[in-house]
Design a protein around this motif. Sequence first.
Motif, PDB file in Angstrom:
ATOM      1  N   TRP A 246       0.784  -1.229   0.000  1.00 47.51           N
ATOM      2  CA  TRP A 246       0.000   0.000   0.000  1.00 47.51           C
ATOM      3  C   TRP A 246       0.822   1.290   0.000  1.00 47.51           C
ATOM      4  O   TRP A 246       0.357   2.299  -0.557  1.00 47.51           O
ATOM      5  N   PRO A 247       2.038   1.359   0.579  1.00 45.82           N
ATOM      6  CA  PRO A 247       2.769   2.643   0.522  1.00 45.82           C
ATOM      7  C   PRO A 247       3.098   3.104  -0.895  1.00 45.82           C
ATOM      8  O   PRO A 247       3.405   4.285  -1.116  1.00 45.82           O
ATOM      9  N   ILE A 248       3.034   2.188  -1.861  1.00 46.93           N
ATOM     10  CA  ILE A 248       3.328   2.584  -3.238  1.00 46.93           C
ATOM     11  C   ILE A 248       2.275   3.560  -3.763  1.00 46.93           C
ATOM     12  O   ILE A 248       2.583   4.410  -4.627  1.00 46.93           O
ATOM     13  N   ALA A 249       1.041   3.493  -3.252  1.00 46.78           N
ATOM     14  CA  ALA A 249      -0.016   4.387  -3.746  1.00 46.78           C
ATOM     15  C   ALA A 249       0.336   5.856  -3.527  1.00 46.78           C
ATOM     16  O   ALA A 249       0.365   6.644  -4.488  1.00 46.78           O
ATOM     17  N   PRO A 250       0.621   6.300  -2.284  1.00 45.61           N
ATOM     18  CA  PRO A 250       1.001   7.718  -2.126  1.00 45.61           C
ATOM     19  C   PRO A 250       2.338   8.038  -2.779  1.00 45.61           C
ATOM     20  O   PRO A 250       2.553   9.174  -3.231  1.00 45.61           O
ATOM     21  N   LEU A 251       3.258   7.067  -2.860  1.00 44.23           N
ATOM     22  CA  LEU A 251       4.538   7.301  -3.528  1.00 44.23           C
ATOM     23  C   LEU A 251       4.328   7.601  -5.010  1.00 44.23           C
ATOM     24  O   LEU A 251       4.916   8.548  -5.557  1.00 44.23           O
ATOM     25  N   SER A 252       3.488   6.814  -5.679  1.00 46.58           N
ATOM     26  CA  SER A 252       3.216   7.029  -7.095  1.00 46.58           C
ATOM     27  C   SER A 252       2.587   8.410  -7.326  1.00 46.58           C
ATOM     28  O   SER A 252       2.957   9.128  -8.262  1.00 46.58           O
ATOM     29  N   ILE A 253       1.662   8.790  -6.442  1.00 48.18           N
ATOM     30  CA  ILE A 253       1.014  10.098  -6.570  1.00 48.18           C
ATOM     31  C   ILE A 253       2.026  11.222  -6.336  1.00 48.18           C
ATOM     32  O   ILE A 253       2.013  12.245  -7.028  1.00 48.18           O
ATOM     33  N   ALA A 254       2.910  11.040  -5.367  1.00 48.21           N
ATOM     34  CA  ALA A 254       3.941  12.050  -5.099  1.00 48.21           C
ATOM     35  C   ALA A 254       4.846  12.241  -6.309  1.00 48.21           C
ATOM     36  O   ALA A 254       5.216  13.376  -6.657  1.00 48.21           O
ATOM     37  N   LEU A 255       5.194  11.145  -6.962  1.00 46.00           N
ATOM     38  CA  LEU A 255       6.039  11.247  -8.157  1.00 46.00           C
ATOM     39  C   LEU A 255       5.337  12.026  -9.257  1.00 46.00           C
ATOM     40  O   LEU A 255       5.944  12.866  -9.935  1.00 46.00           O
ATOM     41  N   LEU A 256       4.049  11.746  -9.464  1.00 47.94           N
ATOM     42  CA  LEU A 256       3.314  12.493 -10.487  1.00 47.94           C
ATOM     43  C   LEU A 256       3.257  13.979 -10.132  1.00 47.94           C
ATOM     44  O   LEU A 256       3.422  14.846 -11.006  1.00 47.94           O
ATOM     45  N   TYR A 257       3.026  14.278  -8.871  1.00 45.93           N
ATOM     46  CA  TYR A 257       2.971  15.674  -8.430  1.00 45.93           C
ATOM     47  C   TYR A 257       4.286  16.385  -8.753  1.00 45.93           C
ATOM     48  O   TYR A 257       4.293  17.515  -9.263  1.00 45.93           O
ATOM     49  N   LEU A 258       5.393  15.728  -8.474  1.00 48.63           N
ATOM     50  CA  LEU A 258       6.698  16.316  -8.783  1.00 48.63           C
ATOM     51  C   LEU A 258       6.901  16.493 -10.282  1.00 48.63           C
ATOM     52  O   LEU A 258       7.448  17.500 -10.742  1.00 48.63           O
ATOM     53  N   LEU A 259       6.444  15.510 -11.031  1.00 46.04           N
ATOM     54  CA  LEU A 259       6.669  15.533 -12.471  1.00 46.04           C
ATOM     55  C   LEU A 259       5.814  16.556 -13.198  1.00 46.04           C
ATOM     56  O   LEU A 259       6.032  16.831 -14.388  1.00 46.04           O
ATOM     57  N   LEU A 260       4.824  17.120 -12.516  1.00 49.33           N
ATOM     58  CA  LEU A 260       3.976  18.140 -13.122  1.00 49.33           C
ATOM     59  C   LEU A 260       4.399  19.565 -12.772  1.00 49.33           C
ATOM     60  O   LEU A 260       3.759  20.521 -13.195  1.00 49.33           O
ATOM     61  N   GLN A 261       5.475  19.702 -12.011  1.00 55.34           N
ATOM     62  CA  GLN A 261       5.926  21.045 -11.622  1.00 55.34           C
ATOM     63  C   GLN A 261       6.531  21.792 -12.811  1.00 55.34           C
ATOM     64  O   GLN A 261       7.245  21.214 -13.635  1.00 55.34           O
TER      65      GLN A 261
END
Length: 508
Positions: free
Chosen positions: A32-47
């Motif tokens: 389950w920790p991969i779920a917020p990790l994946s979202i965090a990566l997308l958030y960074l990649l959209l900056q």
Amino acid sequence: MRVFVQPGLAGHGLAGLAGAITPLALAPFDIWPIAPLSIALLYLLLQRLSPRQALLRGWSYGLGAFLAGTSWIYVSIHDYGAASPVLAGSLTFAFCAGVALFFALPAYLWARWLRQAPGLFNPLAFAALWVAQEMFRGWFLTGFPWLYSGYSQLAGPLAALAPIGGVWLISFALALTGAGLAELCTRRHQPPARFAIAGLLALPWLAALALVNQQWTSPLGKPLSTSLVQGNINQAMKWQPEELTNTLRLYRDLSINEESDLIVWPETAVPVLRDYAEGYLNELDSLMASSNRALITGIPLREAAPHGWRYFNGITVLGQGEGTYLKQKLVPFGEYVPLEDVLRGLIAFFDLPMSNFSRGHAEQTLLLAQGQRLASYICYEVVYPDFAARLAADSSLLLTVSNDAWFGDSIGPLQHLQMAQMRALEAGRWMLRATNTGVTALIDPQGRIAQRIPSFTQGVLRGEVQPMQGLTPYLRWQSWPLSMLCLGILGFAAFRRQREALDDAVTA
């Protein structure tokens, strides 16, 4: 940080990888920790991307997620649609590329109208947009509500939020966590702002911890003994006319000596129109009624229409109960063919057996068995959170029948089971799940699998279920409170973004 804001192929490739790890948070991996990790990566990649660049990056993320998480579509097209590996692979890729647009559009909106200056409101707006994307994806063109991040928490710390706001509230908390952590780790904030962001991120986790032992529903009457029959009929033989007698005999023989209060057969366990099986069904009805048992089976039905017949995928009750339910949420290509006049006959996949069903009526009476009202879902219907909640609110038990043989031994059937578990947790009710090849299971009101039998085996799952009464907050209100909250956040974010733009123009 620099690699995350690259607008070129490197950044898009990273986005694809960030999406591709998403299924690892879901069944059968459950990391389950991969779920917020994946979202965090997308958030960074959209900056710092332009809206057009963000559009492609969001699409790359979605493509990675669906290629990795819905690869079971290939099994249906190749193994049962008689398509060549190249054609099946091409169609699967085209489907995933199309569904990935559900991530592309929010990424564009984020970069164009919602992204703020560094601060508390950024992760909040991102979480609202994330949930809006999941909700929209579950509705548009009948919807594809698969790979919701909230499903990762069935055995995670946020599970207790499901009876409050359903799987989408959990998705909101995960998106808020991922975006908030990325915001804290990559941008400089004054101590008051850092504390405010950290406090906001902690709030859903603390709330879930406080609700762990909360009981929203209570027992109603005595437990019922159950027998769920898994026929394990080969999908290639299921609809062959010469196999009909053997199939009907198999289910009868597996059930006739079962002494349970409630016996359940899978979706289309009787693989012939009800009109043509009346003698068989009448015999079972008399047998069940005389022994004070109820039998529920999947069966196709038809009714007269102005220009012929309308066909339905249905469930009916025999013996100690009554009612017939007609499926409302149909699977594209599996149960109806979009653009039928064009696609019929092109390849065998567009001519699958029983792929011309009609949608059941919206207002239907719940099935009644052994004095209990059952909210019934046929296969794909159980993946629609609000739809399932509307039926569950009037029920004491949940029932889903399915035939996941279309997906072989892929991860698809296990993802499907996980969604049924979430529906039980949201409703605070027992779920009976009978399938042709697996996974047949009894699911308790906490969303846990109480009993199951192995996939691709023939057998009967025997156990007990306790009817329940009372409404969880999610059954009472469904997604309306969360929807209104997300719309308010997004509206305010758009207003703030516009005001920032005006302030910058004045300063310039």
